[in-house]
Design an enzyme around this catalytic site. Structure first.
Site, short mmCIF file in Angstrom:
data_model
loop_
_atom_site.label_atom_id
_atom_site.label_comp_id
_atom_site.label_asym_id
_atom_site.label_seq_id
_atom_site.Cartn_x
_atom_site.Cartn_y
_atom_site.Cartn_z
N GLY A 1 2.65 -0.49 -4.10
CA GLY A 1 2.55 0.07 -2.90
C GLY A 1 1.52 1.11 -2.80
N ASN A 3 -4.59 -5.20 3.71
CA ASN A 3 -3.23 -4.90 3.36
C ASN A 3 -2.59 -6.07 2.82
OD1 ASN A 3 -0.67 -3.37 3.69
ND2 ASN A 3 0.15 -4.66 5.06
N LYS A 4 -1.29 -6.33 2.53
CA LYS A 4 -0.59 -7.39 1.77
C LYS A 4 -1.11 -8.78 2.28
CE LYS A 4 1.31 -7.53 -1.14
NZ LYS A 4 0.54 -7.83 -2.46
N ASP A 18 -3.67 -0.70 2.33
CA ASP A 18 -4.03 -0.44 1.12
C ASP A 18 -5.28 0.25 1.13
OD1 ASP A 18 -1.94 -2.74 0.85
OD2 ASP A 18 -2.13 -1.63 -1.21
O1 MRU Z 1 1.17 -5.50 -3.90
P1 MRU Z 1 1.70 -4.39 -3.44
O2 MRU Z 1 3.24 -4.57 -3.20
O3 MRU Z 1 1.42 -3.19 -4.00
O4 MRU Z 1 1.18 -4.34 -2.05
C1 MRU Z 1 1.76 -3.35 -1.20
C2 MRU Z 1 1.15 -3.54 0.24
O5 MRU Z 1 0.42 -4.19 0.64
C3 MRU Z 1 1.69 -2.32 1.34
O6 MRU Z 1 1.92 -2.94 2.49
C4 MRU Z 1 0.75 -1.21 1.07
O7 MRU Z 1 0.57 -0.54 0.25
C5 MRU Z 1 0.99 -0.43 2.40
S1 MRU Z 1 2.56 0.49 2.47
C6 MRU Z 1 2.41 1.85 1.45
#
Ligand code: MRU
Length: 358
Positions: A62, A266-267, A256
């Protein structure tokens, strides 16, 4: 962790990341997210390579949470320099090398580079103005703690700022995990959900499971259950059909990295969700603190998207999900163009397109 949830001011705060011990002899504390939801194990990490491994393996993940963990990591580095009684120049070198090492572990979330850079700068300033290495280590921990405290404040402010978008009984789709586990303990998109629940609005969350690492299934469901919020888990492919067949009031996602023109990384799966929301007339909001903004990045084209190992897709926790020889493409993030985003919620309030104006 013992299943207990802290509720300062009615906000469900998760013990995601912290520091234990003194500035000169302390450790970064992390809730190991790879073991959730089955086991709640706190790790104590005293060296940089173990911290880099934990960030790379998503034991902490995150965008804001990896920034905070990285910031505490630079405090570890400053403490090591002080223990080894390095001179000022050598201590600055050690801390800056360690900061760049940590920043390189995950390239997409700008929060990581931003936070480690901020703590390293504080150490450099302290040492350049004559502080001892021990005092610089204390300053590093202060700075990391400030980043952590600011993140909690920003989460609460984002929650309040997003409240107007969530009527009573709103049906909200979320992607990945955007709660306390992704931040300093409270959340981005989920902070809006928590604010709505605190205001008595009984939000209903539809959480995308988020292949391949299941942050939605393993982590978002875990957080929402603990917080007593109504939640339904969806396979990622079900979100568009939910919009078409039953209706959704709003999509809330985190970010992100947000480029200067509003394009948002984002993810993986977020872009497809935005396309589906646009097709069905569902408002699509990005909720992110200012530590996720990257004004130096002109647009989404310049954002580096992390690609992760093929085995994350071929198998889950050692069980095959595909033939071992299957070819795989595994981008961890995608970029949603600003044109598909209804608005961005930051701690300063709601920003509508065009991004960069208020
Ligand atoms: O790969 P991750 O689990 O670190 O990805 C996280 C995300 O994509 C979240 O949606 C993103 O960090 C925003 S929420 C704080």
């Amino acid at each position: 962790v013992n299943g207990e949830i802290e509720r300062p001011g009615g906000w469900p705060v998760v013990p995601t990341v912290g520091w234990t011990g003194s500035a000169l002899d302390g450790a970064v504390r992390l809730l190991d997210q790879t073991l959730l939801p089955e086991r709640e194990v706190q790790l104590e990490i005293r060296d940089l390579e173990r911290l880099a491994e934990a960030i790379g393996a998503l034991r902490v993940r995150g965008a804001p949470a990896i920034g905070i963990a990285g910031a505490y990591g630079v405090a570890l580095s400053a403490a090591r320099a002080a223990r080894e009684s390095a001179g000022a120049a050598a201590a600055i070198r050690v801390v800056e090398e360690d900061a760049s090492r940590l920043a390189s572990v995950r390239p997409t979330a700008v929060n990581l580079a931003w936070a480690v850079g901020r703590v390293a700068r504080r150490v450099r300033d302290a040492l350049s103005s004559g502080a001892s290495a021990a005092d610089a280590a204390v300053a590093a921990l202060d700075e990391a703690r400030a980043i952590h405290a600011e993140d909690l404040d920003m989460s609460r402010a984002m929650g309040e700022a997003g409240l107007a978008l969530v009527p009573d009984r709103a049906r909200i789709v979320t992607h990945c995990n955007t709660g306390g586990l992704a931040t300093g303990g409270l959340g981005t998109a989920l902070a809006v959900v928590f604010a709505a629940a605190r205001a008595g609005r009984r939000p209903r969350v539809f959480a995308d499971e988020t292949r391949p690492l299941l942050q939605g299934a393993r982590l978002t469901s875990w957080e929402l259950l603990r917080a007593g919020i109504e939640a339904t888990l969806l396979v990622d492919g079900a979100a568009a059909w939910l919009m078409a067949s039953r209706g959704v009031d709003v999509v809330l996602v985190g970010a992100d990295r947000i480029a200067a023109n509003g394009d948002t990384a984002n993810k993986i799966g977020t872009y497809g969700l935005a396309v589906a929301a646009g097709r069905h007339g569902v408002p699509f909001y990005v909720v992110a603190p200012s530590s996720t903004l990257d004004p130096a990045c002109p647009s989404g084209r310049e954002i580096v998207v992390e690609e992760r190992p093929a085995d994350e897709v071929r198998a889950f926790r050692g069980r095959a999900a595909a033939p071992r020889e299957a070819a795989v493409w595994n981008p961890a993030f995608d970029v949603t163009p600003a044109s598909l985003i209804t608005g961005w919620i930051t701690e300063a309030g709601l920003v509508r397109p065009p991004f960069g104006t208020r």
